[in-house]
Motif scaffolding. Structure first.
Motif, mmCIF file in Angstrom:
data_model
loop_
_atom_site.group_PDB
_atom_site.id
_atom_site.type_symbol
_atom_site.label_atom_id
_atom_site.label_comp_id
_atom_site.label_asym_id
_atom_site.label_seq_id
_atom_site.Cartn_x
_atom_site.Cartn_y
_atom_site.Cartn_z
ATOM 1 N N PRO A 20 10.188 -35.614 -18.430
ATOM 2 C CA PRO A 20 10.473 -34.270 -18.930
ATOM 3 C C PRO A 20 11.908 -33.875 -18.583
ATOM 4 O O PRO A 20 12.502 -34.430 -17.655
ATOM 5 C CB PRO A 20 9.491 -33.373 -18.182
ATOM 6 C CG PRO A 20 8.552 -34.260 -17.474
ATOM 7 C CD PRO A 20 9.121 -35.620 -17.441
ATOM 8 N N PRO A 21 12.449 -32.927 -19.297
ATOM 9 C CA PRO A 21 13.810 -32.483 -18.997
ATOM 10 C C PRO A 21 13.941 -32.010 -17.554
ATOM 11 O O PRO A 21 12.978 -31.534 -16.951
ATOM 12 C CB PRO A 21 14.037 -31.316 -19.959
ATOM 13 C CG PRO A 21 12.989 -31.432 -20.988
ATOM 14 C CD PRO A 21 11.855 -32.197 -20.396
ATOM 15 N N GLN A 22 15.118 -32.150 -17.032
ATOM 16 C CA GLN A 22 15.373 -31.793 -15.639
ATOM 17 C C GLN A 22 15.038 -30.332 -15.374
ATOM 18 O O GLN A 22 14.539 -29.999 -14.301
ATOM 19 C CB GLN A 22 16.839 -32.070 -15.292
ATOM 20 C CG GLN A 22 17.161 -31.873 -13.826
ATOM 21 C CD GLN A 22 18.584 -32.304 -13.503
ATOM 22 O OE1 GLN A 22 19.301 -32.802 -14.356
ATOM 23 N NE2 GLN A 22 18.980 -32.107 -12.269
ATOM 24 N N ALA A 23 15.266 -29.468 -16.335
ATOM 25 C CA ALA A 23 14.974 -28.047 -16.151
ATOM 26 C C ALA A 23 13.494 -27.804 -15.888
ATOM 27 O O ALA A 23 13.123 -26.848 -15.207
ATOM 28 C CB ALA A 23 15.421 -27.258 -17.375
ATOM 29 N N LEU A 24 12.623 -28.673 -16.411
ATOM 30 C CA LEU A 24 11.191 -28.513 -16.176
ATOM 31 C C LEU A 24 10.732 -29.226 -14.912
ATOM 32 O O LEU A 24 9.661 -28.939 -14.395
ATOM 33 C CB LEU A 24 10.396 -29.024 -17.376
ATOM 34 C CG LEU A 24 10.628 -28.288 -18.690
ATOM 35 C CD1 LEU A 24 9.809 -28.921 -19.797
ATOM 36 C CD2 LEU A 24 10.318 -26.819 -18.560
ATOM 37 N N ARG A 25 11.523 -30.150 -14.436
ATOM 38 C CA ARG A 25 11.156 -30.885 -13.221
ATOM 39 C C ARG A 25 11.613 -30.176 -11.962
ATOM 40 O O ARG A 25 11.043 -30.363 -10.904
ATOM 41 C CB ARG A 25 11.757 -32.292 -13.247
ATOM 42 C CG ARG A 25 11.084 -33.200 -14.256
ATOM 43 C CD ARG A 25 11.670 -34.578 -14.222
ATOM 44 N NE ARG A 25 12.927 -34.550 -14.991
ATOM 45 C CZ ARG A 25 13.945 -35.364 -14.792
ATOM 46 N NH1 ARG A 25 13.891 -36.268 -13.852
ATOM 47 N NH2 ARG A 25 15.014 -35.288 -15.544
ATOM 48 N N GLU A 26 12.643 -29.362 -12.070
ATOM 49 C CA GLU A 26 13.196 -28.689 -10.900
ATOM 50 C C GLU A 26 12.443 -27.402 -10.629
ATOM 51 O O GLU A 26 11.821 -26.822 -11.507
ATOM 52 C CB GLU A 26 14.666 -28.356 -11.130
ATOM 53 C CG GLU A 26 15.558 -29.560 -11.216
ATOM 54 C CD GLU A 26 17.011 -29.176 -11.488
ATOM 55 O OE1 GLU A 26 17.277 -27.990 -11.790
ATOM 56 O OE2 GLU A 26 17.857 -30.059 -11.402
ATOM 57 N N VAL A 27 12.560 -26.961 -9.397
ATOM 58 C CA VAL A 27 11.989 -25.685 -9.022
ATOM 59 C C VAL A 27 12.848 -24.594 -9.644
ATOM 60 O O VAL A 27 14.072 -24.682 -9.649
ATOM 61 C CB VAL A 27 11.955 -25.548 -7.484
ATOM 62 C CG1 VAL A 27 11.441 -24.182 -7.075
ATOM 63 C CG2 VAL A 27 11.111 -26.659 -6.880
ATOM 64 N N ASP A 65 7.095 -23.168 -20.991
ATOM 65 C CA ASP A 65 7.295 -24.610 -21.190
ATOM 66 C C ASP A 65 6.608 -25.417 -20.092
ATOM 67 O O ASP A 65 5.980 -26.438 -20.366
ATOM 68 C CB ASP A 65 8.786 -24.953 -21.226
ATOM 69 C CG ASP A 65 9.457 -24.516 -22.514
ATOM 70 O OD1 ASP A 65 8.742 -24.207 -23.486
ATOM 71 O OD2 ASP A 65 10.702 -24.486 -22.542
ATOM 72 N N VAL A 66 6.718 -24.951 -18.854
ATOM 73 C CA VAL A 66 6.080 -25.661 -17.736
ATOM 74 C C VAL A 66 4.568 -25.625 -17.901
ATOM 75 O O VAL A 66 3.879 -26.626 -17.695
ATOM 76 C CB VAL A 66 6.524 -25.058 -16.383
ATOM 77 C CG1 VAL A 66 5.678 -25.576 -15.237
ATOM 78 C CG2 VAL A 66 7.995 -25.348 -16.129
ATOM 79 N N GLN A 67 4.022 -24.477 -18.323
ATOM 80 C CA GLN A 67 2.576 -24.381 -18.540
ATOM 81 C C GLN A 67 2.128 -25.312 -19.659
ATOM 82 O O GLN A 67 1.112 -26.004 -19.533
ATOM 83 C CB GLN A 67 2.188 -22.948 -18.885
ATOM 84 C CG GLN A 67 2.272 -21.982 -17.727
ATOM 85 C CD GLN A 67 2.001 -20.543 -18.157
ATOM 86 O OE1 GLN A 67 1.924 -20.240 -19.343
ATOM 87 N NE2 GLN A 67 1.871 -19.663 -17.177
ATOM 88 N N LEU A 68 2.877 -25.323 -20.757
ATOM 89 C CA LEU A 68 2.515 -26.195 -21.879
ATOM 90 C C LEU A 68 2.585 -27.667 -21.492
ATOM 91 O O LEU A 68 1.709 -28.457 -21.868
ATOM 92 C CB LEU A 68 3.421 -25.930 -23.076
ATOM 93 C CG LEU A 68 3.190 -24.608 -23.803
ATOM 94 C CD1 LEU A 68 4.253 -24.392 -24.871
ATOM 95 C CD2 LEU A 68 1.807 -24.574 -24.409
ATOM 96 N N LEU A 69 3.608 -28.043 -20.759
ATOM 97 C CA LEU A 69 3.725 -29.426 -20.318
ATOM 98 C C LEU A 69 2.543 -29.799 -19.431
ATOM 99 O O LEU A 69 1.962 -30.873 -19.576
ATOM 100 C CB LEU A 69 5.046 -29.652 -19.584
ATOM 101 C CG LEU A 69 5.287 -31.060 -19.080
ATOM 102 C CD1 LEU A 69 5.331 -32.050 -20.242
ATOM 103 C CD2 LEU A 69 6.582 -31.125 -18.281
#
Length: 122
Positions: A20-27, A65-69
């Motif tokens: 996943p994109p870094q924006a979704l992997r980071e806190v 996006d985080v919820q959907l992922l």
């Protein structure tokens, strides 16, 4: 991103699909309580309010996006489990087919019953 890791370990991530994109992997960046954003005293003509609104909306979009992922990963794991279950049941059916064939052959090998011949004496 625990669900993504589980999905990858199970081999359920399609080939060519990277992480996943870094924006979704980071806190998510957290604002310090009590921190206020200030301008240098210049009149921005409402631009600052617009920037704050955009920042807030981007944060909301990131949460969605985080919820959907997470939901997609959960769904992928469930589909993988169902696929395994389906493969196991089809293997069991394949193992039972030779037994059915043998039973059918055994039934076919028996001569068909004929009605008894009766002799009548008058």
């Amino acid at each position: 991103m625990e669900l993504w890791r589980q999905l990858s370990q199970a081999g359920l991530v399609p080939p060519g699909l990277g992480p996943p994109p870094q924006a979704l992997r980071e806190v998510s960046p957290v604002e310090i309580p009590g921190q206020t954003l200030r301008t240098a005293g210049a009149d921005t003509g409402g631009a600052w309010d617009s920037l704050l609104w955009i920042r807030e909306e981007l944060g909301n979009l990131r949460r969605v996006d985080v919820q959907l992922l997470g939901q997609l990963c959960s769904l992928g794991l469930e589909m993988g489990a169902l696929r395994e279950e389906l493969e196991e049941s089809s293997k069991e059916e394949e193992n039972q087919e030779p037994q059915r064939e043998q039973e059918e052959e055994h039934l076919e090998a028996r001569p068909a019953p004929h009605p008894p011949d009766f002799e009548m004496m008058i």
